[in-house]
Design a protein around this motif. Structure first.
Motif, PDB file in Angstrom:
ATOM      1  N   LYS A 144      35.783  41.387  -6.758  1.00 24.47           N
ATOM      2  CA  LYS A 144      36.164  40.239  -7.585  1.00 24.47           C
ATOM      3  C   LYS A 144      36.996  40.674  -8.783  1.00 24.47           C
ATOM      4  CE  LYS A 144      32.287  37.182  -6.386  1.00 24.47           C
ATOM      5  NZ  LYS A 144      31.125  36.426  -6.901  1.00 24.47           N
ATOM      6  N   GLU A 147      40.495  41.626  -7.494  1.00 21.02           N
ATOM      7  CA  GLU A 147      41.246  40.429  -7.128  1.00 21.02           C
ATOM      8  C   GLU A 147      41.688  39.659  -8.370  1.00 21.02           C
ATOM      9  OE1 GLU A 147      38.674  38.282  -4.525  1.00 21.02           O
ATOM     10  OE2 GLU A 147      39.361  39.354  -2.725  1.00 21.02           O
ATOM     11  N   PHE A 148      40.831  39.599  -9.372  1.00 19.33           N
ATOM     12  CA  PHE A 148      41.197  38.934 -10.620  1.00 19.33           C
ATOM     13  C   PHE A 148      42.364  39.666 -11.285  1.00 19.33           C
ATOM     14  CE2 PHE A 148      40.925  38.766 -15.243  1.00 19.33           C
ATOM     15  CZ  PHE A 148      40.937  37.391 -15.478  1.00 19.33           C
ATOM     16  N   THR A 150      44.705  41.546  -9.977  1.00 18.75           N
ATOM     17  CA  THR A 150      45.958  41.469  -9.230  1.00 18.75           C
ATOM     18  C   THR A 150      46.345  40.050  -8.847  1.00 18.75           C
ATOM     19  OG1 THR A 150      44.811  41.813  -7.128  1.00 18.75           O
ATOM     20  CG2 THR A 150      45.587  43.767  -8.275  1.00 18.75           C
ATOM     21  N   ARG A 151      45.590  39.058  -9.360  1.00 15.40           N
ATOM     22  CA  ARG A 151      45.821  37.652  -9.031  1.00 15.40           C
ATOM     23  C   ARG A 151      45.764  37.444  -7.523  1.00 15.40           C
ATOM     24  NH1 ARG A 151      50.669  35.649 -13.142  1.00 15.40           N
ATOM     25  NH2 ARG A 151      49.587  36.176 -15.085  1.00 15.40           N
ATOM     26  N   GLY A 152      44.705  37.974  -6.936  1.00 14.17           N
ATOM     27  CA  GLY A 152      44.520  37.805  -5.499  1.00 14.17           C
ATOM     28  C   GLY A 152      45.516  38.597  -4.681  1.00 14.17           C
ATOM     29  N   PHE A 153      45.909  39.780  -5.188  1.00 17.36           N
ATOM     30  CA  PHE A 153      46.889  40.635  -4.519  1.00 17.36           C
ATOM     31  C   PHE A 153      48.173  39.864  -4.249  1.00 17.36           C
ATOM     32  CE2 PHE A 153      42.637  42.103  -3.259  1.00 17.36           C
ATOM     33  CZ  PHE A 153      42.679  43.391  -3.788  1.00 17.36           C
ATOM     34  N   ALA A 154      48.656  39.220  -5.299  1.00 17.00           N
ATOM     35  CA  ALA A 154      49.863  38.395  -5.184  1.00 17.00           C
ATOM     36  C   ALA A 154      51.082  39.256  -4.872  1.00 17.00           C
ATOM     37  CB  ALA A 154      50.088  37.621  -6.484  1.00 17.00           C
ATOM     38  N   ASN A 157      53.124  40.874  -7.612  1.00 17.12           N
ATOM     39  CA  ASN A 157      52.526  41.998  -8.330  1.00 17.12           C
ATOM     40  C   ASN A 157      52.693  43.323  -7.601  1.00 17.12           C
ATOM     41  OD1 ASN A 157      51.727  40.414 -10.424  1.00 17.12           O
ATOM     42  ND2 ASN A 157      49.578  40.303  -9.862  1.00 17.12           N
ATOM     43  N   TYR A 168      49.630  47.587  -6.424  1.00 19.51           N
ATOM     44  CA  TYR A 168      49.792  46.344  -7.185  1.00 19.51           C
ATOM     45  C   TYR A 168      49.649  46.625  -8.676  1.00 19.51           C
ATOM     46  CZ  TYR A 168      48.823  44.063  -2.668  1.00 19.51           C
ATOM     47  OH  TYR A 168      48.851  43.676  -1.363  1.00 19.51           O
ATOM     48  N   ASN A 182      45.814  49.716  -2.769  1.00 15.79           N
ATOM     49  CA  ASN A 182      44.999  49.188  -1.676  1.00 15.79           C
ATOM     50  C   ASN A 182      45.311  49.984  -0.417  1.00 15.79           C
ATOM     51  OD1 ASN A 182      43.385  47.652  -0.042  1.00 15.79           O
ATOM     52  ND2 ASN A 182      44.688  45.835  -0.067  1.00 15.79           N
ATOM     53  N   LYS A 221      36.985  48.066   2.781  1.00 16.40           N
ATOM     54  CA  LYS A 221      38.040  48.136   1.777  1.00 16.40           C
ATOM     55  C   LYS A 221      37.870  49.372   0.899  1.00 16.40           C
ATOM     56  CE  LYS A 221      40.301  44.244   2.557  1.00 16.40           C
ATOM     57  NZ  LYS A 221      41.745  44.213   2.876  1.00 16.40           N
TER      58      LYS A 221
END
Length: 470
Positions: A144, A147-148, A150-154, A157, A168, A182, A221
């Motif tokens: 979490k 993900e926060f 990286t903005r959900g692995f945008a 990024n 990212y 990742n 992961k």
């Protein structure tokens, strides 16, 4: 059939030959399918445009970072005799490592919990749990948190992508900017690289090595969290579109070479067991806003104990940088990194890639072309034409000499990284200031007398003091 609901048209209620559906239902289905197709088309166009715009330039503290869009061939093959392959990491070290990084295994915290997080002062018998965020070799981050950050692995990024993962840019909850790698989980490669990187640099702190801040391991992961370096990598600045004049002046290039050499010298001579990077190349040299280099990407690194002169392993690395003896035999030691550094220094001097098929046949291989030019006494023609102010003859000759010594086919004759730092920093010795003081006192020796005393270490030279390259 009679019409229902007063206002309905009879023909719209008639059945069609398509699965016996009524006409108005059939038209509604066609209309819905059309809308879905239009939405998919719009989504694909928007995604393509966003990727296109996102890959042009990236902002940073020095302006814009030129991007390089070219494939890098990675050497991945095995020696003929697979029975000779050894694993560098000893079983005991593997057990300790698995105990420290296998976050998914629940257990109780050790009673004597480690207080020195940065330098890994925990006992080897520490039992770890998911609830323990600090395990001695950096901080454990939950999925979490990553993900926060990286903005959900945008997609916007993404700052890098290689054969083993995507990197990212992320911003943690405390405001610190990090780089999140990742790892691709191809046939267990993510787990292997995760363990290698944590073991190789988990406890290392050096200004010319990228610092591992922490990691994330949940399910399959595996992610590594590094400090964020805001000025791109050396490959982008050497081979990207920087205009008619490169921002990398000769002095900046030598600063990058020296700081890279210092980082490698620490890996080779300041650690026990020593770390052989095995993938030294321009894209793995990150640059900060002051053009100081930081060596990154330790996914292929090997540990070499003091009792071992080499290790036989799979040949892996990047085409053009791999030393010939390692490529042909699979025998690896720190002198393989020295060869790769020599190729990197040639790349810094010339602005050319190690292998460039767009060049004439005699210039495709940088090492062969470089040696031929020096042998023909045309060393001044090797300098990157994008450098506006040419280097002094003395500085250029010193750099060319270091290149040739690093790529010597006789492995024994290659200098150590500490000696290379010493050679490249020769102009930084206080001889010039001493000479100026002596002139003021009318005690003036000649330039030749002064510079002849500059120590160029040979293979028999004493090791350079660690303070020279720390």
């Amino acid at each position: 059939m009679t019409a229902s609901g007063g206002g309905d048209l009879p023909e719209m209620s008639t059945k069609t030959s398509f699965f016996g559906l009524k006409l108005f239902i059939f038209i509604a289905i066609l209309f819905a399918i059309g809308i879905v197709i239009v939405l998919i088309f719009i989504f694909l166009c928007f995604r393509r445009n966003s990727k296109k715009h996102g890959s042009v330039v990236k902002k940073h503290s020095s302006g814009t970072i030129p991007l390089v869009s070219k494939d890098i061939n990675v050497v991945k093959h095995k020696p003929r005799d697979l029975s000779e392959i050894e694993d560098v990491v000893e079983p005991k070290k593997n057990e300790i490592l698995e105990m420290k990084v296998e976050i998914g295994r629940r257990g109780k915290k050790s009673e004597g919990e480690c207080s020195d997080v940065s330098y890994g002062g925990c006992s080897e018998t520490t039992s770890l749990s998911v609830e323990d965020p600090n395990i001695g070799w950096g901080r454990w981050y939950s999925m979490k948190e990553v993900e926060f950050a990286t903005r959900g692995f945008a997609q916007e990024n993404v700052i890098g992508e290689g054969g083993y993962g995507i990197v990212y840019r992320g911003v943690l909850q405390d405001g610190n900017v990090v780089a999140v790698k990742n790892l691709f989980n191809n046939k267990g490669q993510a787990e292997k690289e995760f363990k290698v990187e944590v073991e190789a640099i988990g406890k290392v702190r050096h200004k010319n090595l990228v610092r591992l801040v922490g990691y994330c391991a949940e399910g399959a992961k595996r992610m590594l969290v590094y400090e964020y370096i805001d000025n791109g990598n050396l490959e982008q600045w050497l081979h990207g579109d920087v205009g008619s004049v490169s921002p990398l002046t000769w002095d900046i290039r030598m600063r990058i070479a020296i700081s890279t050499a210092k980082g490698l010298a620490y890996l080779h001579e300041g650690l026990e067991p020593k770390v052989v990077h095995r993938d030294i190349k321009s894209s793995n040299i990150l640059l900060d806003k002051n053009w100081n280099a930081k060596v990154s990407d330790f996914g292929l690194a090997k540990l070499l104990g003091s009792e071992k002169t080499h290790v036989t392993t799979r040949v892996m690395g990047t085409f053009g940088y791999v030393s010939p003896e390692y490529a042909s035999t699979g025998m690896l030691n720190e002198r393989s990194d020295v060869y790769s550094f020599g190729v990197l220094l040639m790349e810094i001097i010339t602005g050319r890639s190690p292998i460039d098929y767009s060049k004439p046949p005699g210039e495709m291989n940088l090492v062969d072309w470089f040696k031929g030019m020096v042998a023909s006494r045309r060393g001044d023609e090797l300098v990157d034409p994008l450098i506006e102010v040419q280097p002094s003859p003395r500085s250029l000759k010193r750099a060319l000499l270091v290149c040739l010594r690093c790529i010597d086919l006789d492995v024994i004759k290659r200098p150590k990284m500490g000696q290379i730092v010493h050679m490249l920093e020769a102009d930084d010795f206080p001889f010039r200031s001493e000479l100026r003081t002596m002139r003021e006192k009318d005690q003036v020796p000649s330039h030749a007398d002064i510079y002849s005393k500059v120590p160029y270490p040979s293979k028999h030279a004493d090791p350079v003091e660690k303070s020279r390259w720390r």
